[in-house]
Design an enzyme around this catalytic site. Structure first.
Site, PDB file in Angstrom:
ATOM      1  CG  ASN A 126      -0.203   0.045   2.518  1.00 46.26           C
ATOM      2  OD1 ASN A 126       0.135   1.126   3.023  1.00 46.26           O
ATOM      3  ND2 ASN A 126       0.104  -1.119   3.088  1.00 46.26           N
TER       4      ASN A 126
ATOM      5  CB  CYS B 236      14.293   9.599  -1.085  1.00 49.07           C
ATOM      6  SG  CYS B 236      13.094  10.964  -1.126  1.00 49.07           S
TER       7      CYS B 236
ATOM      8  CB  CYS C  50      -2.604  -7.558  -5.694  1.00 52.07           C
ATOM      9  SG  CYS C  50      -0.956  -7.047  -6.234  1.00 52.07           S
TER      10      CYS C  50
END
Length: 270
Positions: free
Chosen positions: A133, A174, A191
């Site tokens: 997530n 990053c 998914c």
């Protein structure tokens, strides 16, 4: 060999590492002394945990707050049918203990949040992010970047995956240099709604595990500054550069100083 404290069983178990000039007994000892945190014990976490344990990573932390469901078994290969309903961290621990008694498993049956992430990171040398997530991905990026802890990132959906590494070096990029904020909730499928090819996380997770081993060994060139996109349908790999952004809200000039400056429950905006 004696000075490195490798016993006869370890010399046998890790013999294919030890005979490599680029690893050797010194490199194997580094692996045995390493502390690695795997966030997520699902599709990506499964191959990461499996291969890091086999490689002899001495302390393997596993953070996950989920339980094993039967629909997981198509891709989460460290869990089996008897594990359905069990916490994933417990099933993962049992798998590792059967595979390699050298590995100490630390289970963290919790969701990684802004309130506990700093304490978790303090115990480990590096992180492998196998979360599913956006909130956790951004939290891991922000916390690792601020703490200077390297981490390997992976994500999967349907036939496609992406993987990169951020070494958290000063002047390096990053995750937010590439994706400053998460998409609006509901705009990107996951998914559970779009599906995922069962073997896909094996490829992406193995690359993440490889990056982790290289970081421990301090050998080779990692994916820091690069992201690989993998398409299993076409069997293609594409690479893009990830450049540091001076205006990055985390690693750029005037960036945040704490994960508590971010609202992770929505678009992870700063």
């Amino acid at each position: 060999m004696t000075d490195l404290s490798l016993d006869a069983e370890q010399l046998d178990r890790y013999s294919r590492h030890i005979i490599m000039d680029d690893v050797g007994p010194e490199g194997q000892k580094r692996l045995l002394d390493a502390d690695v945190l795997c966030i997520g014990a699902g599709g990506l976490g499964s191959p990461v945990i499996q291969y890091l344990a086999a490689a002899g990573v001495g302390t393997l932390g596993i953070a996950d707050d989920d339980v094993v469901e039967r629909s997981n078994l198509q891709r989460q290969v460290i869990h089996g049918d008897p594990d359905v309903g069990r916490p994933k961290v417990d099933s993962a621990r049992d798998f590792v203990e059967r595979q390699n008694p050298d590995v100490e498993v630390r289970t963290h049956e919790t969701r990684v949040t802004a309130d506990n992430v700093e304490d978790l990171l303090a115990e480990y040398d590096l992180v492998v992010d196998g979360s599913d997530n956006f909130a956790t991905r951004y939290l891991v990026n922000d916390a690792c970047t601020l703490a200077g802890v390297p981490f390997a990132h992976g994500a999967i959906l349907r036939f496609e995956g992406q993987v990169t590494t951020f070494e958290a070096n000063e002047g390096g990029p990053c995750y937010r240099c590439l994706f400053p904020e998460a998409p609006e909730p509901g705009t990107v499928p996951d998914c559970a709604t779009a599906g995922v090819l069962g073997v896909l996380p094996g490829t992406v997770g193995c690359i993440q595990a490889t990056e982790a081993v290289k970081l421990v060994l301090d050998y080779g060139e990692t994916l820091d500054g690069r992201m690989i996109f993998y398409d299993a349908a076409d069997m293609t790999f594409q690479e893009i550069r990830v450049e540091p952004r001076p205006d990055c809200p985390v690693c750029g000039d005037g960036g945040i100083e704490s994960v508590h400056d971010v609202a992770y429950e929505s678009t992870c905006a700063i």
